[in-house]
Design a protein around this motif. Structure first.
Motif, PDB file in Angstrom:
ATOM      1  N   SER A 195       0.851  -1.194   0.000  1.00  0.00           N
ATOM      2  CA  SER A 195       0.000   0.000   0.000  1.00  0.00           C
ATOM      3  C   SER A 195       0.882   1.239   0.000  1.00  0.00           C
ATOM      4  CB  SER A 195      -0.874   0.039   1.264  1.00  0.00           C
ATOM      5  OG  SER A 195      -0.052   0.191   2.407  1.00  0.00           O
ATOM      6  N   GLY A 196       0.239   2.370  -0.182  1.00  0.00           N
ATOM      7  CA  GLY A 196       0.971   3.628  -0.076  1.00  0.00           C
ATOM      8  C   GLY A 196       1.471   3.850   1.342  1.00  0.00           C
ATOM      9  N   SER A 197       0.622   3.555   2.313  1.00  0.00           N
ATOM     10  CA  SER A 197       1.020   3.765   3.711  1.00  0.00           C
ATOM     11  C   SER A 197       2.252   2.941   4.051  1.00  0.00           C
ATOM     12  CB  SER A 197      -0.129   3.377   4.653  1.00  0.00           C
ATOM     13  OG  SER A 197      -1.247   4.198   4.442  1.00  0.00           O
ATOM     14  N   GLU A 198       2.261   1.686   3.642  1.00  0.00           N
ATOM     15  CA  GLU A 198       3.428   0.839   3.916  1.00  0.00           C
ATOM     16  C   GLU A 198       4.655   1.324   3.141  1.00  0.00           C
ATOM     17  OE1 GLU A 198       1.234  -3.429   4.886  1.00  0.00           O
ATOM     18  OE2 GLU A 198       2.571  -3.272   3.176  1.00  0.00           O
ATOM     19  N   VAL A 239       8.005  14.898   0.980  1.00  0.00           N
ATOM     20  CA  VAL A 239       6.896  15.710   0.448  1.00  0.00           C
ATOM     21  C   VAL A 239       6.257  14.986  -0.727  1.00  0.00           C
ATOM     22  CG1 VAL A 239       7.793  18.005   1.086  1.00  0.00           C
ATOM     23  CG2 VAL A 239       8.425  17.006  -1.120  1.00  0.00           C
ATOM     24  N   GLU A 240       4.985  15.291  -0.958  1.00  0.00           N
ATOM     25  CA  GLU A 240       4.349  14.903  -2.209  1.00  0.00           C
ATOM     26  C   GLU A 240       4.718  15.970  -3.242  1.00  0.00           C
ATOM     27  OE1 GLU A 240       0.869  15.285   0.489  1.00  0.00           O
ATOM     28  OE2 GLU A 240      -0.091  14.095  -1.079  1.00  0.00           O
ATOM     29  N   PRO A 241       5.167  15.593  -4.439  1.00  0.00           N
ATOM     30  CA  PRO A 241       5.465  16.636  -5.439  1.00  0.00           C
ATOM     31  C   PRO A 241       4.251  17.553  -5.648  1.00  0.00           C
ATOM     32  CG  PRO A 241       6.297  14.526  -6.200  1.00  0.00           C
ATOM     33  CD  PRO A 241       5.523  14.248  -4.928  1.00  0.00           C
ATOM     34  N   ALA A 271       2.623   3.507  -5.199  1.00  0.00           N
ATOM     35  CA  ALA A 271       1.631   2.445  -4.930  1.00  0.00           C
ATOM     36  C   ALA A 271       0.523   2.620  -5.980  1.00  0.00           C
ATOM     37  CB  ALA A 271       1.082   2.530  -3.505  1.00  0.00           C
ATOM     38  N   LYS A 272      -0.711   2.604  -5.553  1.00  0.00           N
ATOM     39  CA  LYS A 272      -1.889   2.898  -6.378  1.00  0.00           C
ATOM     40  C   LYS A 272      -1.780   2.459  -7.851  1.00  0.00           C
ATOM     41  CE  LYS A 272      -3.699   6.757  -3.585  1.00  0.00           C
ATOM     42  NZ  LYS A 272      -4.942   6.384  -2.977  1.00  0.00           N
ATOM     43  N   GLY A 273      -1.333   3.353  -8.719  1.00  0.00           N
ATOM     44  CA  GLY A 273      -1.314   3.083 -10.156  1.00  0.00           C
ATOM     45  C   GLY A 273      -0.378   1.961 -10.566  1.00  0.00           C
ATOM     46  N   GLY A 311      -1.856  15.725  -2.928  1.00  0.00           N
ATOM     47  CA  GLY A 311      -3.104  15.279  -3.546  1.00  0.00           C
ATOM     48  C   GLY A 311      -4.285  15.255  -2.603  1.00  0.00           C
ATOM     49  N   SER A 312      -4.207  14.382  -1.598  1.00  0.00           N
ATOM     50  CA  SER A 312      -5.384  14.119  -0.762  1.00  0.00           C
ATOM     51  C   SER A 312      -5.875  15.347  -0.010  1.00  0.00           C
ATOM     52  CB  SER A 312      -5.058  13.015   0.241  1.00  0.00           C
ATOM     53  OG  SER A 312      -4.804  11.825  -0.457  1.00  0.00           O
ATOM     54  N   THR A 313      -4.993  16.282   0.266  1.00  0.00           N
ATOM     55  CA  THR A 313      -5.416  17.489   0.981  1.00  0.00           C
ATOM     56  C   THR A 313      -6.175  18.458   0.068  1.00  0.00           C
ATOM     57  OG1 THR A 313      -4.652  19.226   2.469  1.00  0.00           O
ATOM     58  CG2 THR A 313      -3.299  18.814   0.540  1.00  0.00           C
ATOM     59  N   PHE A 353      10.315  11.673  -2.230  1.00  0.00           N
ATOM     60  CA  PHE A 353       9.072  12.091  -2.896  1.00  0.00           C
ATOM     61  C   PHE A 353       8.026  11.013  -2.670  1.00  0.00           C
ATOM     62  CE2 PHE A 353      10.575  15.097  -6.571  1.00  0.00           C
ATOM     63  CZ  PHE A 353      10.823  16.087  -5.635  1.00  0.00           C
ATOM     64  N   ASP A 354       6.891  11.409  -2.146  1.00  0.00           N
ATOM     65  CA  ASP A 354       5.757  10.489  -2.033  1.00  0.00           C
ATOM     66  C   ASP A 354       4.931  10.640  -3.308  1.00  0.00           C
ATOM     67  OD1 ASP A 354       3.439   9.127  -1.563  1.00  0.00           O
ATOM     68  OD2 ASP A 354       3.220   9.813   0.505  1.00  0.00           O
ATOM     69  N   GLU A 355       5.130   9.688  -4.209  1.00  0.00           N
ATOM     70  CA  GLU A 355       4.482   9.752  -5.534  1.00  0.00           C
ATOM     71  C   GLU A 355       3.335   8.751  -5.630  1.00  0.00           C
ATOM     72  OE1 GLU A 355       5.801  11.040  -8.880  1.00  0.00           O
ATOM     73  OE2 GLU A 355       7.811  11.732  -8.327  1.00  0.00           O
ATOM     74  N   VAL A 356       2.679   8.510  -4.511  1.00  0.00           N
ATOM     75  CA  VAL A 356       1.577   7.541  -4.524  1.00  0.00           C
ATOM     76  C   VAL A 356       0.470   8.010  -5.481  1.00  0.00           C
ATOM     77  CG1 VAL A 356      -0.251   6.521  -3.094  1.00  0.00           C
ATOM     78  CG2 VAL A 356       2.109   6.531  -2.289  1.00  0.00           C
ATOM     79  N   ILE A 357       0.255   9.303  -5.558  1.00  0.00           N
ATOM     80  CA  ILE A 357      -0.728   9.824  -6.526  1.00  0.00           C
ATOM     81  C   ILE A 357      -0.057  10.275  -7.816  1.00  0.00           C
ATOM     82  CG2 ILE A 357      -2.223  11.836  -6.962  1.00  0.00           C
ATOM     83  CD1 ILE A 357      -3.389  11.443  -4.170  1.00  0.00           C
ATOM     84  N   THR A 358       1.078  10.964  -7.708  1.00  0.00           N
ATOM     85  CA  THR A 358       1.679  11.559  -8.911  1.00  0.00           C
ATOM     86  C   THR A 358       2.403  10.536  -9.789  1.00  0.00           C
ATOM     87  OG1 THR A 358       3.578  12.158  -7.530  1.00  0.00           O
ATOM     88  CG2 THR A 358       1.952  13.882  -7.943  1.00  0.00           C
ATOM     89  N   GLY A 407       0.407  17.749   4.264  1.00  0.00           N
ATOM     90  CA  GLY A 407       0.864  16.558   3.540  1.00  0.00           C
ATOM     91  C   GLY A 407       0.040  15.346   3.928  1.00  0.00           C
ATOM     92  N   TYR A 408      -0.130  14.415   3.003  1.00  0.00           N
ATOM     93  CA  TYR A 408      -0.778  13.132   3.305  1.00  0.00           C
ATOM     94  C   TYR A 408       0.188  12.024   2.943  1.00  0.00           C
ATOM     95  CZ  TYR A 408      -4.093   9.306   3.627  1.00  0.00           C
ATOM     96  OH  TYR A 408      -4.719   8.140   3.995  1.00  0.00           O
ATOM     97  N   HIS A 409       0.511  11.214   3.926  1.00  0.00           N
ATOM     98  CA  HIS A 409       1.431  10.098   3.685  1.00  0.00           C
ATOM     99  C   HIS A 409       0.853   8.810   4.249  1.00  0.00           C
ATOM    100  CE1 HIS A 409       4.327  12.966   2.179  1.00  0.00           C
ATOM    101  NE2 HIS A 409       4.204  13.670   3.280  1.00  0.00           N
TER     102      HIS A 409
HETATM  103  C1  LIG Z   1       0.590  10.745  -1.269  1.00  0.00           C
HETATM  104  C2  LIG Z   1      -0.003   9.550  -0.606  1.00  0.00           C
HETATM  105  N1  LIG Z   1       0.753   8.798   0.199  1.00  0.00           N
HETATM  106  C3  LIG Z   1       0.273   7.693   0.790  1.00  0.00           C
HETATM  107  C4  LIG Z   1      -1.033   7.308   0.603  1.00  0.00           C
HETATM  108  C5  LIG Z   1      -1.555   6.105   1.316  1.00  0.00           C
HETATM  109  O1  LIG Z   1      -1.826   5.076   0.438  1.00  0.00           O
HETATM  110  P1  LIG Z   1      -2.714   3.831   0.914  1.00  0.00           P
HETATM  111  O2  LIG Z   1      -4.102   4.327   1.115  1.00  0.00           O
HETATM  112  O3  LIG Z   1      -2.560   2.847  -0.227  1.00  0.00           O
HETATM  113  O4  LIG Z   1      -2.107   3.309   2.168  1.00  0.00           O
HETATM  114  C6  LIG Z   1      -1.860   8.058  -0.238  1.00  0.00           C
HETATM  115  C7  LIG Z   1      -3.262   7.683  -0.460  1.00  0.00           C
HETATM  116  O5  LIG Z   1      -4.061   8.423  -0.982  1.00  0.00           O
HETATM  117  C8  LIG Z   1      -1.336   9.217  -0.837  1.00  0.00           C
HETATM  118  O6  LIG Z   1      -2.095  10.002  -1.623  1.00  0.00           O
END
Ligand SMILES: Cc1ncc(COP(=O)(O)O)c(C=O)c1O
Length: 442
Positions: free
Chosen positions: A114-117, A221-223, A283-285, A226-228, A254-259, A147-149
């Motif tokens: 997952s993104g969180s992991e 940081v997220e480039p 993660a995600k994509g 997103g979630s915010t 860089f947290d590129e889970v969305i980007t 930020g959302y991580h």
């Molecule tokens: C930038 C970012 N990091 C981490 C996560 C967490 O991902 P997950 O929900 O797969 O744990 C997200 C989820 O939206 C995210 O946008």
């Protein structure tokens, strides 16, 4: 006590749903029962256009044949292999394919679910790396406001969304935060990167002065946050963060889970902004959202620093039962092939202008106080109802859903991120669906 045989199909009480207004949902459920390409089918048989790629993850659209086949085939061929001290070919193949499309310099991959992991993995690797290279006093982690991580303890500690943090104790110690870059007064209705605020990167120098560089391991940081609510960095901001981190021996994550995987019209946000971090969280994509999986990319310098000592000894005491799971790996390979065959990692760039013009045509509609866009991401910020934050955007979400469009809201911001296969006319449908919602709600 309920068993599977006596739970009525319409009993919704057992499942405590994530990030959901559970009581509202269970009074008036919204259930998807099928999906294909750009559309979901609801339990009452309606088609809903996917304006959010699920949760920013279904970048190639739904039920894509290559991915479906790969998963079925892999489940029958090799369902599971132990992740520790054993391997299977597809995890290696997928890692190579990710490295192939990643920015130069990110050469090694750790798999997660997952993104969180992925975030926890990145933070732990950063701390361990500093220790391995003899910089063990570098234990601080720097995140950013808003930020959302993800939702695990490391992620919410470096994250900056108060609702995700305030209920959960003291979190990690030794964390500090950069200011966010959102500035409605100066940047409202910017197209693409907003003009003002690159100097906010210099706040990192202030934090370094406060704590001393010798105590700081990494900045995450997220480039594009997103979630915010889609906060786009001003031009030069990320480059400046890169310069400052490099100067002080601080790792940049860089947290590129969305980007990641095409969202900005480039394979990764790092490509869009021309800034290569030391560690990249994805993660995600990666699997088109179909199977949970994340991948953390690290530089050779970081990887190689661990490859010392006796060869029979484990180099990094970290990993998950499902790291590089065979079915997830097969899904990842098929997803990357689909992206490549259909040019999806850069399709966002081709559509970006149509997307931008469409979104900005909503300027002047009721409640709209800002519109932001980059690649195939957009946000429409609404003036909150006094004393009832989030209610207005949630009403827009319900209106859109009832009228055949899935949008996402965070606070009073509507966030949009359609699958990268979206057509120009479907972009028009998304924009008009939002317009209709804005005109209908209080
Ligand atoms: C930038 C970012 N990091 C981490 C996560 C967490 O991902 P997950 O929900 O797969 O744990 C997200 C989820 O939206 C995210 O946008």
């Amino acid at each position: 006590m309920s068993t599977s045989s006596n739970v009525a199909p319409n009993d919704l009480s057992a499942f405590w749903m994530p990030f959901t207004a559970n009581r509202q949902f269970k009074k008036s459920p919204r259930l998807f029962v099928a999906a294909k390409d750009m559309h979901y089918t609801t339990s009452d048989g309606r088609q809903v256009l996917d304006g959010t790629a699920g949760l920013w993850c279904v970048n190639a659209g739904h039920a894509r044949p290559k991915i479906v086949e790969a998963i079925a085939k892999q489940a029958a061929e090799l369902d599971y292999a132990p992740a520790f001290q054993m391997g299977h070919p597809k995890a290696f193949e997928l890692a190579n394919r990710i490295v192939d499309i990643a920015p130069d310099g990110l050469d090694h991959v750790l798999f997660t679910n997952s993104g969180s992991e992925s975030v926890e993995t990145a933070l732990k690797v950063a701390l361990a790396y500093q220790k391995v290279i003899g910089q063990g006093s570098r234990t601080r982690l720097i995140g950013r406001e808003r930020g959302y991580h993800g939702v695990n303890f490391g992620g919410i500690s470096v994250g900056g969304i108060v609702t995700n943090r305030k209920m959960f104790g003291t979190l990690l110690t030794g964390v500090d935060h950069l200011p966010h870059t959102h500035n409605l007064a100066k940047n409202a209705f910017s197209r693409g990167e907003p003009e003002h605020g690159a100097d906010l990167a210099d706040e990192l120098e202030r934090i370094v002065t406060l704590h001393d560089a010798s105590t700081i391991a990494a900045v995450i940081v997220e480039p594009v946050a997103g979630s915010t609510g889609v906060l786009i960095p001003p031009p030069g901001y990320l480059k400046r963060l890169r310069e400052i981190t490099k100067k002080h021996g601080i790792l940049l994550i860089f947290d590129e889970v969305i980007t990641g995987y095409g969202r900005l019209g480039t394979p990764f946000g790092a490509d869009y902004f021309g800034v290569v971090p030391d560690i990249m969280v994805t993660a995600k994509g990666l699997t088109n959202g179909v199977i949970p999986m994340g991948a953390v990319l690290v530089s050779a310098e970081i990887h190689d620093a661990f490859m010392t000592g006796p060869e029979h000894v484990i180099e990094l005491f970290h990993g998950y039962t499902y790291s590089g799971n065979p079915i997830a790996s097969a899904a990842g390979i098929a997803t990357l092939e689909t992206y490549k065959e259909e040019g999806l990692l850069t399709r966002g760039a081709e559509l970006a202008k149509v997307w931008e013009d469409g979104l900005h045509s909503l300027k002047g509609e009721p409640h709209v106080i800002d519109i932001r866009n980059i690649g195939l991401v957009g946000a429409i910020e609404l003036d909150p109802i006094a004393g009832q934050p989030t209610k207005r955007a949630f009403s827009a979400f319900l209106h859109a859903y009832e009228n055949g469009l899935l949008i996402r809201t965070t606070g009073d911001i509507i966030a949009l991120s359609p699958p990268l296969i979206v057509s120009e006319s479907q972009i028009g449908e998304i924009v008009e669906g939002v317009r209709a919602a804005l005109r209908s709600i209080a």
